[in-house]
Design an enzyme around this catalytic site. Sequence first.
Site, mmCIF file in Angstrom:
data_model
loop_
_atom_site.group_PDB
_atom_site.id
_atom_site.type_symbol
_atom_site.label_atom_id
_atom_site.label_comp_id
_atom_site.label_asym_id
_atom_site.label_seq_id
_atom_site.Cartn_x
_atom_site.Cartn_y
_atom_site.Cartn_z
ATOM 1 N N VAL A 187 0.811 -1.217 0.000
ATOM 2 C CA VAL A 187 0.000 0.000 0.000
ATOM 3 C C VAL A 187 0.846 1.269 0.000
ATOM 4 O O VAL A 187 0.296 2.369 -0.019
ATOM 5 C CB VAL A 187 -0.973 0.048 1.198
ATOM 6 N N LYS A 188 2.182 1.143 0.007
ATOM 7 C CA LYS A 188 3.038 2.319 0.037
ATOM 8 C C LYS A 188 3.160 2.928 -1.361
ATOM 9 O O LYS A 188 2.531 2.491 -2.319
ATOM 10 C CB LYS A 188 4.408 1.962 0.618
ATOM 11 N N ILE A 189 4.001 3.953 -1.481
ATOM 12 C CA ILE A 189 4.095 4.724 -2.726
ATOM 13 C C ILE A 189 4.545 3.847 -3.892
ATOM 14 O O ILE A 189 3.987 3.885 -4.991
ATOM 15 C CB ILE A 189 5.055 5.913 -2.557
#
Length: 386
Positions: A187-189
Amino acid sequence: MIRYGQQDITQSDIDAVIGVMKSINLTQGPSIPQFEKSVVEYTGAKHALAVNSATSALHIACLALELGQGDWLWTTPNTFVASANCALYCGASVDFVDIDPRTYNLCPLKLEAKLVEAARENRLPKIVVPVHLCGQPCDMQAIFALSQKYGFKIIEDASHAIGGAYQGEPIGNCQFSDITVFSFHPVKIITTAEGGMALTNDDDLATRLGLLRSHGITRDPDLMTQPMDGPWYYQQVALGFNYRMTDMQAALGVSQMTRLTQYVAQRHEIAARYNELLADFPLTLPWQHPDSYSAYHLYVIRLQLDKTRATHLQVFEALRAREIMVNLHYIPVHTQPYYQKMGFRVGLFPESEKYYAEAISIPMYPTMSEDEQRQVINALREALDV
């Protein structure tokens, strides 16, 4: 269903991973240094060391800075538990500094006040871990100035923040820290499935980090303490861990890095639409410091509970019932049962607790469509009865 965050995997990502799977190097191959080089070139840091998670990066960062029994690490309560747990792994003690009510990051003024008191009691921290919540950087210049006065080291927990900037410079350049940590969770960049990275400008720290991520073993003659027996020879010169990233993960990271700037720009577009369309709702919207360019990992709204009949729980459940899979980042660490056994209690860090009572992370990811965003806004309108 609209999730609060999700990865974007393209055909080029898949091709990159398959390419490694067809090669002889599933792990410890050429993709890892290639990924590290791409992050170095993007951030301007001197060294980058890929590991299997940001938690692992935090752990070896603490060890590289020689955190141990009798030492203190301070961080913010408003973070994932890993930002504090990394100290406990080293046998050190943990304390917290409350947040700034606008940025939700560790507050430099509260940090200074706590340092003054700690200096009198001879219990100053060895390490402070500012967390760039939601992708917005902390006031690193102010925190760095305090580190020069009080003698602590700094690990930037930038798990949310790759692709962002502080004072016009990329987060991760370690201008105001000893080590910076990134996360590449889905779910990170950008993502490597699971994965993390530690960055530093210090050659000795980079050497220590490299040893610690791989059992403390080296094949470098300059690091060995005994003569080599032959070309097969290696030595364990420290007690390390198996925190290595695989070549498959690194290949995915290399491919994702090519879209990092695009992803952050798309997140800013989504945030701008939210800012416009939610302006009249009984909400406090994210405030952005003029010195920062957020990576916008999260878009957190805070309910103005005095202006709506709905409770925090009711709004959260109403959104989930509409298949808007909101989340809450974070439950203050000091309120967790494990930390309460250490003597922490509710009431110690009121700004973090107030944030927790009002905050909801609403969907934000680069491939989110305007239609999906309208669905989120309509569900919020219904939940808040506005």
